[in-house]
Design a protein around this motif. Structure first.
Motif, short mmCIF file in Angstrom:
data_model
loop_
_atom_site.label_atom_id
_atom_site.label_comp_id
_atom_site.label_asym_id
_atom_site.label_seq_id
_atom_site.Cartn_x
_atom_site.Cartn_y
_atom_site.Cartn_z
N ALA A 18 4.41 1.14 2.77
CA ALA A 18 4.33 -0.31 2.59
C ALA A 18 4.58 -0.72 1.15
O ALA A 18 5.36 -1.62 0.86
CB ALA A 18 2.97 -0.82 3.07
N ALA A 210 6.81 -1.28 7.04
CA ALA A 210 5.88 -0.24 7.50
C ALA A 210 5.63 -0.35 9.00
O ALA A 210 5.28 0.64 9.65
CB ALA A 210 4.57 -0.33 6.73
N TYR A 228 -1.69 -2.14 5.17
CA TYR A 228 -1.08 -3.43 4.87
C TYR A 228 -1.92 -4.25 3.88
O TYR A 228 -1.40 -4.81 2.91
CB TYR A 228 -0.89 -4.23 6.16
CG TYR A 228 0.49 -4.10 6.76
CD1 TYR A 228 1.61 -4.00 5.95
CD2 TYR A 228 0.67 -4.10 8.13
CE1 TYR A 228 2.87 -3.88 6.50
CE2 TYR A 228 1.93 -3.99 8.69
CZ TYR A 228 3.03 -3.88 7.87
OH TYR A 228 4.27 -3.78 8.42
#
Length: 454
Positions: A18, A210, A228
């Motif tokens: 991410a 991601a 995240y």
């Protein structure tokens, strides 16, 4: 037989993907925003976009954990709005992830050119493609472990950069001519704030990628939210810190149209021959490599998911002996390399090739963000019993903020980049024509319960 990806990735790997997908945005690209908005104007733009991304990620995580699918936004939109909705989101995501890598590859070439002035950045960019396509083909666990390593090094290097230039920071340097080249706010300054939106988005572009590793994540309902949320917080802090300190190092206007603003900012503070400056060039490459390598992973999974569902030729969904979508990896690489060498005959709206590719990638991202937030609202109504291990906090306000700012950003981008907007729409039309001609291909595609809403 349906081709399936193997779940091998944990929380730390997903955080590395991410953040790594995005972190090159802290190294280059954003400073083009200074050229149109000035430092103060661009600071406002960046704050607005940071709010959008924070609200978006908290909302997007609900979709990713409820529907852990390699297609990411394509899967959410198809489940919410049917095949045409899936097509729009899938094409937009593909455009984002195919046009971002050549911009990053050119920045890799620019960083290497600092040390090797006779090296053509385009050939260095092609070399980067060949190396990192190969690494992605060799296996996702190897690729993700490498991604995590270079991401950690890139974060450390950004902290080092901020520490080294901080003693030379002057707020007066940062604010001089800070309103689109003027010391006074005006209507021109307001226009610059909106015109700079693509370059503020570049700070955070592709964090949603991601989601495309969700099928390869272990326990995605637990690991993805952690990755995240920690990822977006990491990126917001780094973006604001890098921009402020680089802008206050000296004459920021010297940094506003180049692909290596951080080495040049450090050069102002410590001199061209400082060991710190040369270290930034070499270690700073890790930031570019992290995003470049991660986005190759992202675009290949999008090609794979679209092909598996019958939206692209079936051959792109084939897996290698390493269980990676090698044909999808190679296809995206060929497109990127062609883009790199198009600078000799393409001049779009007076932009550099890098700025044009960034803008095109952002068009894809913004359309995908809009489709994702609409999908969130639609699925809350149409599938209230869909298992949701993570629910968007502050619903419906938080996703509504992300949606409204995304729409505002899209309108502003069309207004200031009409030619590129036309090219983007043209790509969507080509995709739709192919879609209409290949209905039988989708009918014979393997059944996918997540796309069908079962």
């Amino acid at each position: 037989m349906t081709e399936k990806l193997k779940p091998t990735l944990g929380t730390l790997h997903l955080w590395g993907i991410a953040v790594g997908l995005v972190i090159s945005g802290e190294y280059f690209g954003w400073s083009y925003g200074w050229g149109v908005a000035g430092t103060l104007g661009f600071l406002i733009t960046t704050a607005l976009i940071a709010v959008m991304y924070t609200c978006f990620i908290f909302s997007f995580t609900e979709l990713t954990t409820a529907i852990p699918h390699a297609g990411g936004p394509f899967a959410y939109s198809r489940r919410a709005f049917g095949e045409t909705g899936g097509l729009i989101a899938g094409m937009a995501t593909l455009i984002e992830f195919v046009f971002a890598p050549p911009a990053i590859a050119m920045a890799i070439g620019a960083y290497l050119n600092v040390q090797f002035p006779h090296l053509d950045p385009r050939y260095a960019a092609v070399g980067a493609y060949l190396v990192f396509m190969t690494l992605n083909i060799l296996g996702v666990k190897l690729a993700a472990t490498f991604e995590l390593l270079v991401t950690l090094l890139a974060v450390i290097e950004l902290l080092v950069f901020m520490g080294v230039v901080a003693p030379g920071f002057s707020f007066s340097h940062f604010v001089i001519n800070g309103w689109a080249g003027s010391n006074q706010f005006s209507s021109h300054s307001l226009a610059g704030i909106f015109a700079a939106i693509p370059f503020a988005i570049w700070f955070f572009l592709a964090i949603e990628g991601a989601a495309m590793a969700a099928e390869e994540a272990k326990d995605p309902k637990r690991t993805i939210p952690k990755a995240y949320i920690s990822g977006i917080l990491t990126l917001v802090v780094l973006a604001i810190g890098v921009m402020m300190l680089a802008g206050g190092a000296g004459n920021w206007q010297q940094l506003s149209g180049i692909n290596d603003p951080l080495p040049q900012a450090m050069k102002i503070v410590v001199g061209a021959h400082s060991g710190w400056m040369h270290m930034l060039v070499w270690i700073g490459l890790f930031g570019l490599i992290a995003s470049f390598h991660g986005i190759i992973l992202g675009y290949s999974r999008q090609f794979f998911a679209l092909a598996r569902a019958g939206y692209l030729p079936e051959s792109l969904a084939k897996l290698s002996v390493f269980k990676t979508p090698h044909r999808a990896i190679i296809t995206g690489g060929i497109i990127g390399i062609i883009a790199i060498f198009s600078d000799s005959f393409v001049n779009l709206e007076g932009m550099s090739l890098t700025a044009a590719m960034i803008t095109m990638a952002v068009f894809g991202a913004i359309v995908m963000y809009i489709m994702s937030m609409l999908s969130l609202f639609k699925l809350r109504r149409s599938e209230p019993n869909l298992p949701r291990s993570f629910r968007a906090p502050g619903y419906p306000v938080v996703p509504a903020i992300a949606l409204l700012i995304s729409v505002l950003a899209l309108v502003a981008m069309i207004w200031f980049n009409l030619m590129l907007a036309g090219i983007f729409v043209g790509m969507l039309i080509v995709g739709y024509v192919y879609f209409r001609l290949t209905g039988a291909q989708r009918q014979h595609a393997p059944e996918d319960a997540m796309l069908a809403g079962k």
